[in-house]
Design a protein around this motif. Structure first.
Motif, PDB file in Angstrom:
ATOM      1  N   ALA A  19     110.968  85.814 -30.690  1.00  0.00           N
ATOM      2  CA  ALA A  19     111.809  86.979 -30.398  1.00  0.00           C
ATOM      3  C   ALA A  19     111.133  87.870 -29.350  1.00  0.00           C
ATOM      4  O   ALA A  19     111.789  88.350 -28.415  1.00  0.00           O
ATOM      5  CB  ALA A  19     112.090  87.765 -31.673  1.00  0.00           C
ATOM      6  N   ILE A  20     109.834  88.074 -29.478  1.00  0.00           N
ATOM      7  CA  ILE A  20     109.092  88.882 -28.511  1.00  0.00           C
ATOM      8  C   ILE A  20     109.096  88.205 -27.152  1.00  0.00           C
ATOM      9  O   ILE A  20     109.314  88.852 -26.121  1.00  0.00           O
ATOM     10  CB  ILE A  20     107.650  89.132 -29.003  1.00  0.00           C
ATOM     11  CG1 ILE A  20     107.676  90.093 -30.183  1.00  0.00           C
ATOM     12  CG2 ILE A  20     106.760  89.652 -27.881  1.00  0.00           C
ATOM     13  CD1 ILE A  20     106.362  90.197 -30.922  1.00  0.00           C
ATOM     14  N   ARG A  21     108.868  86.894 -27.124  1.00  0.00           N
ATOM     15  CA  ARG A  21     108.838  86.165 -25.853  1.00  0.00           C
ATOM     16  C   ARG A  21     110.187  86.253 -25.148  1.00  0.00           C
ATOM     17  O   ARG A  21     110.260  86.547 -23.953  1.00  0.00           O
ATOM     18  CB  ARG A  21     108.447  84.714 -26.079  1.00  0.00           C
ATOM     19  CG  ARG A  21     108.342  83.929 -24.801  1.00  0.00           C
ATOM     20  CD  ARG A  21     107.948  82.475 -25.070  1.00  0.00           C
ATOM     21  NE  ARG A  21     108.081  81.708 -23.876  1.00  0.00           N
ATOM     22  CZ  ARG A  21     109.217  81.173 -23.421  1.00  0.00           C
ATOM     23  NH1 ARG A  21     110.332  81.337 -24.096  1.00  0.00           N
ATOM     24  NH2 ARG A  21     109.254  80.489 -22.308  1.00  0.00           N
ATOM     25  N   GLY A  24     110.842  89.721 -24.029  1.00  0.00           N
ATOM     26  CA  GLY A  24     109.911  89.986 -22.940  1.00  0.00           C
ATOM     27  C   GLY A  24     110.401  89.411 -21.623  1.00  0.00           C
ATOM     28  O   GLY A  24     110.350  90.072 -20.582  1.00  0.00           O
ATOM     29  N   TRP A  25     110.869  88.165 -21.647  1.00  0.00           N
ATOM     30  CA  TRP A  25     111.436  87.563 -20.438  1.00  0.00           C
ATOM     31  C   TRP A  25     112.631  88.364 -19.962  1.00  0.00           C
ATOM     32  O   TRP A  25     112.758  88.659 -18.776  1.00  0.00           O
ATOM     33  CB  TRP A  25     111.871  86.118 -20.717  1.00  0.00           C
ATOM     34  CG  TRP A  25     110.804  85.100 -20.502  1.00  0.00           C
ATOM     35  CD1 TRP A  25     109.610  85.014 -21.147  1.00  0.00           C
ATOM     36  CD2 TRP A  25     110.839  84.013 -19.585  1.00  0.00           C
ATOM     37  NE1 TRP A  25     108.915  83.931 -20.691  1.00  0.00           N
ATOM     38  CE2 TRP A  25     109.647  83.298 -19.735  1.00  0.00           C
ATOM     39  CE3 TRP A  25     111.788  83.568 -18.667  1.00  0.00           C
ATOM     40  CZ2 TRP A  25     109.352  82.164 -18.978  1.00  0.00           C
ATOM     41  CZ3 TRP A  25     111.495  82.431 -17.923  1.00  0.00           C
ATOM     42  CH2 TRP A  25     110.288  81.750 -18.076  1.00  0.00           C
ATOM     43  N   GLN A  26     113.528  88.695 -20.873  1.00  0.00           N
ATOM     44  CA  GLN A  26     114.749  89.406 -20.489  1.00  0.00           C
ATOM     45  C   GLN A  26     114.437  90.782 -19.915  1.00  0.00           C
ATOM     46  O   GLN A  26     115.143  91.255 -19.020  1.00  0.00           O
ATOM     47  CB  GLN A  26     115.690  89.512 -21.694  1.00  0.00           C
ATOM     48  CG  GLN A  26     116.261  88.165 -22.080  1.00  0.00           C
ATOM     49  CD  GLN A  26     116.970  88.156 -23.416  1.00  0.00           C
ATOM     50  OE1 GLN A  26     116.674  88.972 -24.303  1.00  0.00           O
ATOM     51  NE2 GLN A  26     117.898  87.222 -23.594  1.00  0.00           N
ATOM     52  N   HIS A  27     113.387  91.405 -20.388  1.00  0.00           N
ATOM     53  CA  HIS A  27     112.995  92.724 -19.888  1.00  0.00           C
ATOM     54  C   HIS A  27     112.220  92.608 -18.568  1.00  0.00           C
ATOM     55  O   HIS A  27     112.574  93.241 -17.575  1.00  0.00           O
ATOM     56  CB  HIS A  27     112.145  93.444 -20.942  1.00  0.00           C
ATOM     57  CG  HIS A  27     111.601  94.750 -20.460  1.00  0.00           C
ATOM     58  ND1 HIS A  27     112.332  95.907 -20.474  1.00  0.00           N
ATOM     59  CD2 HIS A  27     110.391  95.065 -19.934  1.00  0.00           C
ATOM     60  CE1 HIS A  27     111.599  96.887 -19.977  1.00  0.00           C
ATOM     61  NE2 HIS A  27     110.415  96.402 -19.650  1.00  0.00           N
ATOM     62  N   SER A  42     117.364  81.780 -26.047  1.00  0.00           N
ATOM     63  CA  SER A  42     117.589  81.875 -27.485  1.00  0.00           C
ATOM     64  C   SER A  42     116.262  81.935 -28.227  1.00  0.00           C
ATOM     65  O   SER A  42     115.452  81.000 -28.140  1.00  0.00           O
ATOM     66  CB  SER A  42     118.382  80.653 -27.957  1.00  0.00           C
ATOM     67  OG  SER A  42     118.303  80.510 -29.352  1.00  0.00           O
ATOM     68  N   ALA A  43     116.052  83.009 -28.958  1.00  0.00           N
ATOM     69  CA  ALA A  43     114.847  83.123 -29.773  1.00  0.00           C
ATOM     70  C   ALA A  43     114.834  82.061 -30.866  1.00  0.00           C
ATOM     71  O   ALA A  43     113.772  81.531 -31.211  1.00  0.00           O
ATOM     72  CB  ALA A  43     114.742  84.518 -30.379  1.00  0.00           C
ATOM     73  N   THR A  44     116.002  81.707 -31.382  1.00  0.00           N
ATOM     74  CA  THR A  44     116.087  80.685 -32.428  1.00  0.00           C
ATOM     75  C   THR A  44     115.634  79.332 -31.889  1.00  0.00           C
ATOM     76  O   THR A  44     114.827  78.649 -32.527  1.00  0.00           O
ATOM     77  CB  THR A  44     117.531  80.584 -32.966  1.00  0.00           C
ATOM     78  OG1 THR A  44     117.896  81.865 -33.489  1.00  0.00           O
ATOM     79  CG2 THR A  44     117.644  79.533 -34.050  1.00  0.00           C
ATOM     80  N   GLY A  70     101.722  95.422 -40.394  1.00  0.00           N
ATOM     81  CA  GLY A  70     102.341  94.173 -40.822  1.00  0.00           C
ATOM     82  C   GLY A  70     103.407  93.626 -39.895  1.00  0.00           C
ATOM     83  O   GLY A  70     104.013  92.601 -40.200  1.00  0.00           O
ATOM     84  N   THR A  71     103.644  94.263 -38.753  1.00  0.00           N
ATOM     85  CA  THR A  71     104.652  93.794 -37.811  1.00  0.00           C
ATOM     86  C   THR A  71     103.980  93.263 -36.557  1.00  0.00           C
ATOM     87  O   THR A  71     103.189  93.979 -35.924  1.00  0.00           O
ATOM     88  CB  THR A  71     105.616  94.936 -37.422  1.00  0.00           C
ATOM     89  OG1 THR A  71     106.244  95.408 -38.620  1.00  0.00           O
ATOM     90  CG2 THR A  71     106.674  94.460 -36.442  1.00  0.00           C
ATOM     91  N   VAL A  72     104.289  92.031 -36.203  1.00  0.00           N
ATOM     92  CA  VAL A  72     103.763  91.441 -34.974  1.00  0.00           C
ATOM     93  C   VAL A  72     104.474  92.106 -33.800  1.00  0.00           C
ATOM     94  O   VAL A  72     105.706  92.139 -33.731  1.00  0.00           O
ATOM     95  CB  VAL A  72     103.965  89.912 -34.962  1.00  0.00           C
ATOM     96  CG1 VAL A  72     103.595  89.327 -33.606  1.00  0.00           C
ATOM     97  CG2 VAL A  72     103.132  89.264 -36.068  1.00  0.00           C
ATOM     98  N   LEU A  73     103.682  92.638 -32.857  1.00  0.00           N
ATOM     99  CA  LEU A  73     104.217  93.371 -31.710  1.00  0.00           C
ATOM    100  C   LEU A  73     103.900  92.704 -30.386  1.00  0.00           C
ATOM    101  O   LEU A  73     104.415  93.127 -29.344  1.00  0.00           O
ATOM    102  CB  LEU A  73     103.672  94.800 -31.703  1.00  0.00           C
ATOM    103  CG  LEU A  73     103.991  95.624 -32.943  1.00  0.00           C
ATOM    104  CD1 LEU A  73     103.260  96.949 -32.909  1.00  0.00           C
ATOM    105  CD2 LEU A  73     105.497  95.824 -33.071  1.00  0.00           C
TER     106      LEU A  73
END
Length: 172
Positions: A19-21, A24-27, A42-44, A70-73
């Motif tokens: 989801a971050i990747r 990140g690309w889209q941003h 697609s993050a999935t 506890g949240t991966v950022l």
């Protein structure tokens, strides 16, 4: 708020890292890559590929995540250099992505520092960055990376996007 922790990525982190990747690309690549390609990421699907390849990572490849409360950022990956034009033993920073909502908070610097620690025994660390990605280039230059003159075209969505290679000795 607790402090930031950088640790090795686990299989359980794949969904969040993907989801971050993708975000990140889209941003980061808006206006630098075809928008239709970015919109179609697609993050999935990325997480499925990431889980499938997780156990088969090449020797020496290290995936790191940065987490707070506890949240991966953020996520980074480094390992042996994958391309030509490098000396034996050189390392490569394959990727650093930070959740766009947390850019500028030190997560990228923490991931870069931890990646460089893992590459400290290597003569040089190289990375590829989109030529027109000025924020990323500034980030790497502030960390002591410099372009070494190597360039290549990266094809994405049928468009050839220029990349430049940066290099740094582990000690800067």
């Amino acid at each position: 708020m607790t402090s930031l922790t950088v640790r090795r990525m686990t299989l359980a982190d794949c969904d969040r890292v993907s989801a971050i990747r993708v975000r990140g690309w889209q941003h980061a690549y808006r206006g630098l890559m075809p928008q239709a390609y970015l919109d179609g990421l697609s993050a999935t699907a990325d997480a499925e590929r990431r889980r499938a390849g997780f156990a088969r990572r090449a020797a020496g490849v290290v995936d790191l995540v940065a987490e707070r409360d506890g949240t991966v950022l953020g996520w980074a990956a480094c390992g042996p250099y994958r391309g030509g034009g490098a000396a034996a033993g050189d390392a490569e920073l394959y990727a650093i992505y930070v959740d766009p909502a947390h850019l500028g908070t030190g997560i990228g610097r923490a991931l870069l520092g931890a990646s460089l620690e893992r590459c400290a025994a290597c003569p040089r660390v190289l990375l590829w960055v989109l030529r027109d990605n000025a924020p990323a280039r500034r980030f790497y230059e502030r960390a002591g990376f410099r372009p070494d003159g190597a360039q290549e075209l990266f094809e994405v969505g049928g468009v050839r996007v220029p990349e430049v290679r940066y290099v740094r000795t582990p000690t800067g």
